[in-house]
Design an enzyme around this catalytic site. Structure first.
Site, short mmCIF file in Angstrom:
data_model
loop_
_atom_site.label_atom_id
_atom_site.label_comp_id
_atom_site.label_asym_id
_atom_site.label_seq_id
_atom_site.Cartn_x
_atom_site.Cartn_y
_atom_site.Cartn_z
CE LYS A 78 -4.04 -2.13 0.29
NZ LYS A 78 -5.03 -2.04 -0.78
CD GLU A 86 -10.39 3.88 0.21
OE1 GLU A 86 -10.28 5.11 0.02
OE2 GLU A 86 -9.63 3.04 -0.31
CB SER A 107 0.10 -8.08 -0.97
OG SER A 107 -0.76 -8.86 -0.16
C1 LIG Z 1 -1.51 -6.93 2.68
C2 LIG Z 1 -2.65 -6.62 1.77
N1 LIG Z 1 -2.77 -7.29 0.62
C3 LIG Z 1 -3.79 -7.07 -0.23
C4 LIG Z 1 -4.79 -6.17 0.06
C5 LIG Z 1 -5.92 -6.00 -0.90
O1 LIG Z 1 -5.86 -4.85 -1.67
P1 LIG Z 1 -5.50 -4.91 -3.21
O2 LIG Z 1 -6.33 -5.97 -3.83
O3 LIG Z 1 -5.82 -3.56 -3.69
O4 LIG Z 1 -4.05 -5.23 -3.33
C6 LIG Z 1 -4.71 -5.43 1.26
C7 LIG Z 1 -5.75 -4.44 1.62
O5 LIG Z 1 -5.84 -3.94 2.70
C8 LIG Z 1 -3.61 -5.68 2.13
O6 LIG Z 1 -3.52 -5.01 3.29
#
Ligand SMILES: Cc1ncc(COP(=O)(O)O)c(C=O)c1O
Lengths: 269, 401
Positions: free
Chosen positions: B95, B117, B383
């Site tokens: 993020k 948000e 992620s």
């Molecule tokens: C660690 C992590 N991965 C994935 C996501 C999902 O978001 P996005 O699909 O936009 O990557 C989030 C959302 O809070 C997150 O904190």
């Protein structure tokens, strides 16, 4: 002739302004909603905006959000909103504008909504989150029917765009009085007057001002600036705040008379 | 397949085929056209882009590593699994990439207030972080239910100087937080920059956030070639709104790599308790874009459900909707149970505690690895890290032994 056009033509001839009333369909339930709408039309409302409740009303403040939730809880939907419009049309000739977010219309099917709205006696559609750039498919579906797609202009809308919006407007142009969501209060009369004068100078259609109009005083101040005023949250709030067993149609009618008196006091010539 | 064309979206009006666009009230149109113009100018300004890259390097700790999960791969006995370690970035998730870019853009546009948000709180923490760094005031809208579920992140945001605004309308979760952020933005649009946390929302957000997140895929592509000597056969990422997935996938769209997006299947796609907008939803317009949504026959939006708050959203970025329709990316559901199993495997075999969101990607990768030969390489976007989820996962394991 479309009932909206007919209404504005008659009002202009009589040198009067339009009172447009927003009410959420099915708030607090189908039968009471119908009774309120009928009484409103008999009490001085020139155009009805019938709000289709939506789960995610991002353009609305707390009052209309809560009305949407009440109506959804009571089982209201787009198809039942159309039935409500049809029931209202049985007894009144007041123009009806279906006021909705785009998703319920899109999911229902644009050809289907165009057909069913026409047979319910709907005269206009106002889709709050559908700017003209995205409105092609709905406009196509409405083509050849006597239903206007009402456009909105905002305080943030610049002159070039006001001209574009005005050129394509049908029925009337909805002028949003202030930045923000629907709700009562927050009006700066001078600011509204300045923007309304600009919009009026660029728009060949009737212009109605909405958002934040709560009292006879507001109606008195704003009605002379345009061709009509739109009142929503101030009416819906009466439904939310009335004690159990209250005469809701009577409460709404009294408010409408207050607004009507405010308008007429400043607009008779 | 006409691959080279796939990455050319959106078109000049912000559409990804039939998806995307700008489904918002008239009041926001001017702000969105201004934002679009400012972002285009910033992208063409070498000074802006080099400041963005420098901040990613020195502040956000990029590049993040590409890490071979040897013991996990051996345990599964199939394709080799490589991890793009976004959990190593500052604030513990991908993020941060997006908020560094949007924060710098807000400053360039002269806006002193940012809003965001958040669901899990990761994007809220990232936004509060960048606001502190750039000296801006910050308000984060968060569903009251999530404020309760994600207490550690609420504390982090407050320590970073942000105001957390609990949202009690609707279902009190992420979609309602986004509703409320949009409402606030409409009222305060002149001085406020809305930092959207994923590749959704009205144009230009989906394309802008993708372009800010593509650093994930750009780095990973280079690292695969340098460290492994080849491109991966398959890319896997979890899809909430879809920003880490778009960031990973985008630079590979023209390559002969298969792609898999893991959606949260909650208690199963055959139950009402899931958050799989593509696998279990249908097209519609929400939060400014046409895309796939969880909704009923009359277009009312359903509440999403997932063990992972960051995937708990009833929509998905519009570019994913297009990539799905084109068949370029496969989207599959991963249940809560599968995600928790993958979470545990990564802890035990690699000494990495992944975020529950990322565990969905891992579970999908593990499933695929078992079906593929050892000569195949799978690249997974890890992620984020799982510190925020410890309480949640402990409770789940106690309730589901
Ligand atoms: C660690 C992590 N991965 C994935 C996501 C999902 O978001 P996005 O699909 O936009 O990557 C989030 C959302 O809070 C997150 O904190």
């Amino acid at each position: 002739m479309n009932r909206i056009d007919l209404t504005f033509t008659k009002l202009a001839a009589a040198n009067r302004k339009a009172l447009v009333a927003y009410l959420t369909a099915g708030d607090p339930d189908f039968d009471t909603s119908l009774a309120i709408l009928r009484t409103a039309c008999a009490s001085g409302v020139d155009v009805v905006e019938l709000g289709v409740p939506f789960s995610d009303p991002t353009c609305d403040g707390p009052v209309i959000q809560a009305a949407s939730e009440r109506a959804l809880r009571a089982g209201m939907s787009l198809s039942r909103s159309l039935r409500l419009a049809a029931a209202l049309r049985e007894t009144v000739e007041t123009p009806i504008v279906l006021f909705s977010y785009y998703n319920p219309l899109f999911k229902y099917g644009l050809a289907r909504i165009a057909e069913e709205a026409a047979s319910a006696g709907v005269d206009g559609m106002l889709v709050v989150d559908l700017p003209p750039e995205e409105a092609g498919p709905l406009a196509d579906a409405l083509a050849g029917r006597s239903i206007h797609l009402i456009r909105l202009a905002a305080p943030t809308t610049r002159p070039d765009r006001i001209r574009m919006l005005a050129d394509g407007a049908g029925g009337f142009l909805y002028l949003i009085s202030r930045t923000g969501v629907t709700g009562t209060g927050g009006l700066d009369y001078d600011e509204v007057a300045r923007h309304a004068a600009l919009v009026k100078s660029l728009c060949p259609h009737p212009v109605c001002i909405g958002f934040g109009i709560s009292h006879g005083n507001d109606a008195h101040a704003l009605a002379p600036l345009a061709d009509g005023i739109i009142v929503g949250s101030a009416l819906v709030r009466l439904i939310a705040e009335a004690p159990a067993g209250a005469d809701l149609p009577g409460l709404v009618a009294a408010k409408i008379r207050e607004l009507r008196d405010g308008m007429d006091a400043s607009c008779v010539s | 397949m006409n691959a080279p064309l796939i990455g050319n979206y959106p078109d000049a009006t912000g559409h990804f085929g039939p998806y995307g666009g700008r489904y918002v009230g008239e009041t926001l149109i001017a702000a969105l056209t201004d934002l679009e113009a400012a972002w285009r100018e910033a992208q063409d300004d070498p000074g802006f882009m080099s400041e963005f890259r420098a901040m990613l390097k020195h502040y956000a700790a990029r590049p993040t590593p590409l890490d071979f999960a040897a013991r996990l791969s051996d345990h599964i006995g199939g394709a080799r699994i490589y991890l793009k370690r976004e959990d190593c970035a500052h604030t513990g998730a991908h993020k941060i990439n997006n908020v560094v870019g949007q924060g710098l853009l807000a400053r360039r546009m002269g806006k002193r207030n940012v809003i965001a948000e958040t669901g899990a709180g990761q994007h809220g923490v990232a936004t509060a972080t960048i606001a502190a760094r750039l000296g801006m005031s910050c308000k984060v809208f968060m569903g009251a239910e999530d404020v309760r579920r994600q207490a550690p992140n609420v504390l982090r945001m407050r320590l970073l100087g942000a105001e957390v605004v609990p949202v009690t309308s609707g279902t009190s979760t992420l979609k309602d937080a986004m509703n409320e952020a949009l409402r606030y933005w409409v009222a305060e649009v002149e001085h406020t920059f809305y930092i959207i946390g994923t590749v959704s929302g009205p144009h230009p957000y989906p394309a802008m956030v993708r372009d800010l997140q593509r650093v994930i895929g750009d780095e990973a592509r280079r690292q695969m070639l340098e460290q492994v000597g080849r491109l991966p056969d398959l890319l896997v990422a979890c899809v909430g709104g879809g920003s880490n997935a778009m960031g990973l996938f985008y630079p590979f769209l023209d390559d002969p790599c298969a792609m898999l997006g893991a959606e949260a299947a909650g208690e199963g796609l055959d139950t009402p308790h899931h958050a799989a907008s593509i696998s279990g939803g249908s097209p519609g317009a929400l939060h400014g874009a046409m895309t796939y949504l969880l909704q009923n026959d009359e277009g009312q939006i359903h509440e999403a459900w997932s063990i992972s708050a960051g995937l708990d959203y009833p929509g998905v970025g519009p570019e994913h909707a297009l990539l799905h329709d084109l068949g370029r990316v496969q989207y599959q559901g991963v249940t809560d149970r599968e995600a928790v199993e993958a979470f545990q495997l990564l802890c035990r075999f690699e000494g990495i505690i992944p975020a529950l969101e990322s565990s969905h990607a891992l579970a999908a990768a593990i499933r695929e690895a078992g079906k593929r030969p050892k000569t195949d390489a799978i690249l997974v976007c890890l992620s984020g890290r799982g510190d925020k989820d410890l309480e949640h996962i402990t409770a789940y394991m106690k309730a589901n032994p």
